[in-house]
Design a protein around this motif. Structure first.
Motif, PDB file in Angstrom:
ATOM      1  N   LEU A  68      27.294  -9.429  -2.915  1.00 35.79           N
ATOM      2  CA  LEU A  68      28.160 -10.113  -1.963  1.00 35.79           C
ATOM      3  C   LEU A  68      27.551 -10.146  -0.567  1.00 35.79           C
ATOM      4  N   TYR A 249      35.915  -5.025  -1.394  1.00 37.14           N
ATOM      5  CA  TYR A 249      37.012  -5.995  -1.296  1.00 37.14           C
ATOM      6  C   TYR A 249      36.992  -6.734   0.038  1.00 37.14           C
ATOM      7  N   LEU A 252      34.326  -9.390  -0.444  1.00 34.63           N
ATOM      8  CA  LEU A 252      34.841 -10.437  -1.330  1.00 34.63           C
ATOM      9  C   LEU A 252      35.806 -11.347  -0.582  1.00 34.63           C
ATOM     10  N   GLY A 253      36.708 -10.737   0.196  1.00 33.59           N
ATOM     11  CA  GLY A 253      37.665 -11.529   0.957  1.00 33.59           C
ATOM     12  C   GLY A 253      37.004 -12.412   2.006  1.00 33.59           C
ATOM     13  N   VAL A 255      33.853 -13.523   2.032  1.00 29.42           N
ATOM     14  CA  VAL A 255      33.075 -14.577   1.364  1.00 29.42           C
ATOM     15  C   VAL A 255      33.992 -15.716   0.921  1.00 29.42           C
ATOM     16  N   ILE A 256      35.122 -15.381   0.307  1.00 35.13           N
ATOM     17  CA  ILE A 256      36.077 -16.413  -0.121  1.00 35.13           C
ATOM     18  C   ILE A 256      36.607 -17.179   1.087  1.00 35.13           C
ATOM     19  N   LEU A 257      36.930 -16.443   2.152  1.00 37.34           N
ATOM     20  CA  LEU A 257      37.443 -17.077   3.369  1.00 37.34           C
ATOM     21  C   LEU A 257      36.415 -18.032   3.974  1.00 37.34           C
ATOM     22  N   PHE A 259      34.013 -19.587   2.367  1.00 37.44           N
ATOM     23  CA  PHE A 259      33.928 -20.745   1.478  1.00 37.44           C
ATOM     24  C   PHE A 259      35.031 -21.758   1.808  1.00 37.44           C
ATOM     25  N   VAL A 260      36.228 -21.241   2.092  1.00 41.60           N
ATOM     26  CA  VAL A 260      37.364 -22.113   2.408  1.00 41.60           C
ATOM     27  C   VAL A 260      37.194 -22.748   3.791  1.00 41.60           C
ATOM     28  N   ILE A 269      29.432 -23.950  -3.873  1.00 38.76           N
ATOM     29  CA  ILE A 269      29.744 -22.551  -4.159  1.00 38.76           C
ATOM     30  C   ILE A 269      28.850 -22.019  -5.267  1.00 38.76           C
ATOM     31  N   LEU A 273      26.098 -19.024  -4.854  1.00 38.26           N
ATOM     32  CA  LEU A 273      26.185 -17.838  -5.699  1.00 38.26           C
ATOM     33  C   LEU A 273      24.915 -17.643  -6.522  1.00 38.26           C
TER      34      LEU A 273
END
Length: 412
Positions: A68, A249, A252-253, A255-257, A259-260, A269, A273
């Protein structure tokens, strides 16, 4: 005594292989196999131990964290977040010397192997080649890039320490922070000692700066750009250190944020990855955890700890020398930790163990920083075509001060 001799020989084989440019993960795997055989373990027992090490949650979480981090780094590069940070600093920082060291410090936020090469062009274009000697430029580029490594929780070293010692990473970060600040102070001392101001071009005169061969323009709204560009890293550090959230975590949060926020589509994405997978880093962690497991299964750790505890060598000296020597010979912090800590853990005193953990960690870091095998040092010296001996005068003086500080802080 026999266990100590066996592990010493295996340890020596691993170090020799690494010095010959043999991949560390294969050296550790080979050492683990030799260890199992030399201690009389059956093939089934060795294979079972390997499997248990790989499926252990500490191993899995460590692999996920490092992956990550690589994804996080890829996003920041792809969306030019770091580029905006550099742009804003050009407008915010008026002192030429501070601006000179800002680039390696910023690039040091990303723990790429050999990453010092990214900031070298910035320093080269920001200085008067006729006045500022290449050795000083090499030192500035090399030293300031690594000020984060003792305490920043996105570097593999401190993450690995946390996993191997079961010490919460927020505690490690808080305790290691003074070392990072001292590394910064050392860099400022030796970088600018007896350096006339005329030796540095004003960065305002440099019209075309480059970060990885891209033009860098002056920021129109530097404060806003700096806050926005630094925000992902700031959130990460704040959540881990002050809120005590699990690093896995949090990453992870974030990275997702990201991406959005940056509106990555499915293809982007997947590509990010995919390209962020760094097999050499992942296999290294597997090698370290397997080696650690084999030391436990064979009972070598307890035997060596028993022997050294009843030897005449002071325990603090053992905790300093073993990681330091491995760090010098390998030039890799994760190697210093991965090879030495499984042995040292069996000797860890019950009274104030964190002091000994930090001593071993920082001595390994010190060994890596003065190692001629450190990739960042090799690339930096080659880029500036600096003289090895002169560069080493800077590094050794810095290393001596850091070593003294490490021991004094341990004793206090």
């Amino acid at each position: 005594m026999i266990a100590f001799l066996k592990v010493t020989i295996i340890f020596g084989i691993i170090v020799v292989l690494i010095s010959k440019k043999f991949p560390l993960h294969w050296a550790l795997l080979g050492g683990s196999i030799i260890m199992g055989i030399s201690f009389g373990l059956s093939t089934n027992t060795i294979l079972k131990s390997f499997f248990e090490a790989v499926k252990d949650w500490n191993t899995i979480s460590l692999l996920l964290i490092l992956y990550l981090i690589a994804v996080f780094e890829s996003i920041l590069k792809e969306k030019e977040v770091l580029k905006k940070m550099v742009n804003s600093l050009k407008s915010l920082i008026k002192d030429d010397k501070i601006r000179l060291i800002s680039m390696p410090i910023i690039m040091g936020l990303l723990p790429s192997v050999g990453g010092a090469l990214f900031s070298a062009p910035f320093i080269e274009e920001s200085t008067d080649n006729d006045n500022l000697e290449p050795e000083r430029k090499s030192y500035i580029n090399y030293w300031f890039r690594h000020i984060w490594e003792p305490f920043l929780p996105i570097y593999p070293g401190i993450i690995l320490i946390s996993a191997l010692t079961q010490t919460p990473i927020n505690i490690l970060v808080k305790e290691a922070l003074p070392y990072g600040l001292f590394v910064l102070a050392i860099g400022l001392l030796f970088s600018f000692y007896k350096m006339p101001s005329k030796d540095i071009y004003s960065l305002e005169q440099v019209q075309n700066q480059n970060l990885e061969n891209q033009e860098i323009s002056v920021s129109q709204n530097p404060v806003k750009d700096f806050i926005i560009s630094f925000l992902p890293i700031l959130i990460l550090i704040f959540a881990v250190i002050f809120l005590h959230f699990d690093l896995l975590y949090v990453l992870l949060g974030i990275v997702i944020l990201l991406f959005v926020i940056f509106r990555f589509d499915i293809h982007q994405i997947f590509n990010t990855l995919k390209t962020s997978i760094k097999p050499q880093n992942l296999t290294l962690i597997l090698g370290v955890m397997i080696f650690k497991k084999m030391l436990e299964v064979t009972g070598a750790v307890s035997d060596i700890a028993y022997l050294l505890n009843f030897s005449f060598i002071p325990t603090p000296l053992i905790f300093f020398l073993i990681p330091f020597i491995v760090g010098i010979l390998t030039g890799v912090t994760s190697a210093s930790i991965g090879i030495s800590f499984p042995i040292l853990m069996g000797m860890l005193p019950y009274v104030n163990p964190l002091k000994y953990i930090l001593l071993a960690f920082l001595s390994g870091y010190l060994g890596v920083m003065v190692s001629p095998m450190h990739l960042c040092l090799v690339l930096t010296r080659e880029y500036f075509n600096a003289d090895w001996n002169k560069v080493y005068k800077y590094i050794m003086k810095s290393g001596i001060l850091l070593g003294i500080f490490t021991f004094l802080r341990f004793l206090i």
